[in-house]
Write a protein that holds these residues in place. Structure first.
Motif, PDB file in Angstrom:
ATOM      1  N   THR A 197       0.835  -1.207   0.000  1.00 58.72           N
ATOM      2  CA  THR A 197       0.000   0.000   0.000  1.00 58.72           C
ATOM      3  C   THR A 197       0.868   1.255   0.000  1.00 58.72           C
ATOM      4  N   CYS A 198       2.062   1.178   0.563  1.00 56.94           N
ATOM      5  CA  CYS A 198       2.935   2.360   0.650  1.00 56.94           C
ATOM      6  C   CYS A 198       4.217   2.236  -0.167  1.00 56.94           C
ATOM      7  N   HIS A 199       4.645   1.009  -0.455  1.00 60.68           N
ATOM      8  CA  HIS A 199       5.939   0.824  -1.123  1.00 60.68           C
ATOM      9  C   HIS A 199       5.802   0.023  -2.406  1.00 60.68           C
ATOM     10  N   ASN A 200       6.541   0.457  -3.417  1.00 57.10           N
ATOM     11  CA  ASN A 200       6.704  -0.250  -4.665  1.00 57.10           C
ATOM     12  C   ASN A 200       8.084  -0.911  -4.626  1.00 57.10           C
ATOM     13  N   ALA A 201       8.186  -2.155  -5.097  1.00 52.29           N
ATOM     14  CA  ALA A 201       9.500  -2.816  -5.114  1.00 52.29           C
ATOM     15  C   ALA A 201       9.907  -3.193  -6.531  1.00 52.29           C
ATOM     16  N   GLU A 202       9.359  -2.456  -7.522  1.00 54.23           N
ATOM     17  CA  GLU A 202       9.725  -2.705  -8.924  1.00 54.23           C
ATOM     18  C   GLU A 202      10.895  -1.809  -9.313  1.00 54.23           C
ATOM     19  N   GLY A 243       9.138   3.929  -8.948  1.00 51.78           N
ATOM     20  CA  GLY A 243       8.693   5.155  -8.294  1.00 51.78           C
ATOM     21  C   GLY A 243       8.329   4.955  -6.832  1.00 51.78           C
ATOM     22  N   ASN A 244       7.974   6.049  -6.209  1.00 55.19           N
ATOM     23  CA  ASN A 244       7.664   6.045  -4.789  1.00 55.19           C
ATOM     24  C   ASN A 244       6.162   6.042  -4.569  1.00 55.19           C
ATOM     25  N   GLY A 245       5.762   5.550  -3.409  1.00 55.70           N
ATOM     26  CA  GLY A 245       4.391   5.708  -2.967  1.00 55.70           C
ATOM     27  C   GLY A 245       4.431   6.642  -1.771  1.00 55.70           C
ATOM     28  N   GLN A 246       3.614   6.323  -0.790  1.00 57.04           N
ATOM     29  CA  GLN A 246       3.728   7.054   0.470  1.00 57.04           C
ATOM     30  C   GLN A 246       5.139   6.854   1.045  1.00 57.04           C
ATOM     31  N   GLY A 247       5.703   5.675   0.831  1.00 54.80           N
ATOM     32  CA  GLY A 247       7.089   5.394   1.229  1.00 54.80           C
ATOM     33  C   GLY A 247       7.972   5.283  -0.012  1.00 54.80           C
ATOM     34  N   PRO A 248       9.298   5.290   0.193  1.00 49.58           N
ATOM     35  CA  PRO A 248      10.224   5.239  -0.945  1.00 49.58           C
ATOM     36  C   PRO A 248      10.219   3.877  -1.651  1.00 49.58           C
ATOM     37  N   ASN A 249      10.626   3.892  -2.901  1.00 49.65           N
ATOM     38  CA  ASN A 249      10.773   2.652  -3.657  1.00 49.65           C
ATOM     39  C   ASN A 249      11.795   1.743  -2.963  1.00 49.65           C
ATOM     40  N   LEU A 250      11.479   0.451  -2.894  1.00 55.39           N
ATOM     41  CA  LEU A 250      12.343  -0.483  -2.168  1.00 55.39           C
ATOM     42  C   LEU A 250      13.127  -1.419  -3.100  1.00 55.39           C
ATOM     43  N   TRP A 251      13.132  -1.129  -4.405  1.00 60.61           N
ATOM     44  CA  TRP A 251      13.994  -1.921  -5.300  1.00 60.61           C
ATOM     45  C   TRP A 251      15.455  -1.755  -4.851  1.00 60.61           C
ATOM     46  N   GLY A 252      16.123  -2.864  -4.626  1.00 58.32           N
ATOM     47  CA  GLY A 252      17.538  -2.796  -4.230  1.00 58.32           C
ATOM     48  C   GLY A 252      17.783  -2.317  -2.804  1.00 58.32           C
ATOM     49  N   ILE A 253      16.776  -2.429  -1.931  1.00 57.44           N
ATOM     50  CA  ILE A 253      16.921  -1.889  -0.568  1.00 57.44           C
ATOM     51  C   ILE A 253      18.013  -2.604   0.231  1.00 57.44           C
ATOM     52  N   VAL A 254      18.193  -3.925  -0.019  1.00 57.28           N
ATOM     53  CA  VAL A 254      19.232  -4.642   0.732  1.00 57.28           C
ATOM     54  C   VAL A 254      20.606  -4.198   0.202  1.00 57.28           C
ATOM     55  N   ASN A 255      21.411  -3.692   1.093  1.00 56.83           N
ATOM     56  CA  ASN A 255      22.727  -3.099   0.807  1.00 56.83           C
ATOM     57  C   ASN A 255      22.648  -1.693   0.213  1.00 56.83           C
ATOM     58  N   ARG A 256      21.509  -1.036   0.405  1.00 58.41           N
ATOM     59  CA  ARG A 256      21.384   0.364  -0.003  1.00 58.41           C
ATOM     60  C   ARG A 256      21.517   1.254   1.234  1.00 58.41           C
ATOM     61  N   LEU A 307      17.555  -4.512   8.662  1.00 56.68           N
ATOM     62  CA  LEU A 307      16.151  -4.616   8.253  1.00 56.68           C
ATOM     63  C   LEU A 307      15.354  -5.451   9.252  1.00 56.68           C
ATOM     64  N   ASN A 308      15.972  -6.515   9.749  1.00 53.35           N
ATOM     65  CA  ASN A 308      15.279  -7.350  10.730  1.00 53.35           C
ATOM     66  C   ASN A 308      14.958  -6.543  12.000  1.00 53.35           C
ATOM     67  N   THR A 309      15.917  -5.766  12.451  1.00 59.48           N
ATOM     68  CA  THR A 309      15.678  -4.920  13.633  1.00 59.48           C
ATOM     69  C   THR A 309      14.593  -3.889  13.340  1.00 59.48           C
ATOM     70  N   ASP A 351      11.245 -14.259   5.753  1.00 63.63           N
ATOM     71  CA  ASP A 351      10.706 -14.459   4.408  1.00 63.63           C
ATOM     72  C   ASP A 351      10.584 -13.134   3.652  1.00 63.63           C
ATOM     73  N   LEU A 352      10.108 -12.114   4.352  1.00 65.21           N
ATOM     74  CA  LEU A 352       9.984 -10.805   3.712  1.00 65.21           C
ATOM     75  C   LEU A 352      11.353 -10.281   3.281  1.00 65.21           C
ATOM     76  N   ILE A 353      12.356 -10.433   4.135  1.00 67.66           N
ATOM     77  CA  ILE A 353      13.699  -9.928   3.809  1.00 67.66           C
ATOM     78  C   ILE A 353      14.298 -10.748   2.660  1.00 67.66           C
ATOM     79  N   ALA A 354      14.001 -12.044   2.607  1.00 69.61           N
ATOM     80  CA  ALA A 354      14.455 -12.855   1.457  1.00 69.61           C
ATOM     81  C   ALA A 354      13.832 -12.317   0.168  1.00 69.61           C
ATOM     82  N   PHE A 355      12.544 -11.944   0.245  1.00 70.74           N
ATOM     83  CA  PHE A 355      11.895 -11.338  -0.934  1.00 70.74           C
ATOM     84  C   PHE A 355      12.579 -10.023  -1.298  1.00 70.74           C
ATOM     85  N   LEU A 356      12.775  -9.150  -0.306  1.00 71.52           N
ATOM     86  CA  LEU A 356      13.413  -7.852  -0.590  1.00 71.52           C
ATOM     87  C   LEU A 356      14.795  -8.060  -1.208  1.00 71.52           C
TER      88      LEU A 356
END
Ligand code: HEM
Length: 135
Positions: free
Chosen positions: A18-23, A27-40, A96-98, A125-130
């Motif tokens: 609802t708030c984040h796009n991970a494509e 682009g951003n939603g209410q929250g920032p785009n999360l494509w590549g968030i791990v190690n960003r 991310l887990n914290t 599981d969510l972090i594996a997806f991210l």
């Protein structure tokens, strides 16, 4: 153990999308785009208006510092800790887990309205997806 990416994708759809796009380029939603968030680096989506709390969140690695950030604001924390520069940290599986356990505890002052994911299996599981959302 490894996370289940398919399960993580479902959790993302129901709890984050609802708030984040991970494509990529999505682009951003209410929250920032999360494509590549791990190690960003935290707070680094250029066209997203972060709070100072999220943007300068390098400081929150220490609970003691986070208290001062909360009370005095990130701009003023170097008055109390002159050796500390306000620099961002990098999101990884551990941070991310914290964060996703209790976002406001890790980043007091964030505008992300999300209570957190209660079980470590969900977070794993969510972090594996991210982690799969990258080139
Ligand atoms: C920020 C993840 C749910 C709104 C962030 C950040 C991450 C994240 C990692 C920091 C991004 C960065 O530093 O570039 C997630 C995940 C979610 C979730 C994995 C689901 C489990 C939500 C929901 C909302 C939301 C439901 C809206 C109701 C925001 C906002 C920010 C943010 C507004 C920016 C915070 C600020 O600037 O203070 N999110 N989020 N998020 N998220 Fe979420």
């Amino acid at each position: 153990e490894k996370g289940d990416i398919a399960k993580g994708a479902k959790i993302f759809q129901t709890k984050c999308a609802t708030c984040h796009n991970a494509e990529k380029g999505g682009g951003n939603g209410q929250g920032p785009n999360l494509w590549g968030i791990v190690n960003r680096k935290a707070g680094s989506v250029a066209n997203f208006q972060y709070t100072a709390a999220n943007k300068n969140s390098g400081l929150i690695c220490s609970k003691f510092l986070s208290f001062h950030v909360y009370v005095h604001g990130p701009e003023n924390v170097s008055n109390f800790f002159p050796q500390k520069k306000i620099i961002g940290f990098t999101w990884d599986k551990k941070t991310l887990n914290t964060y996703l356990t209790n976002p406001k505890k890790m980043i007091p002052g964030t505008k992300m309205v999300f209570a957190g994911l209660k079980t470590k299996e969900e977070r794993r599981d969510l972090i594996a997806f991210l982690d799969s959302r990258k080139d």
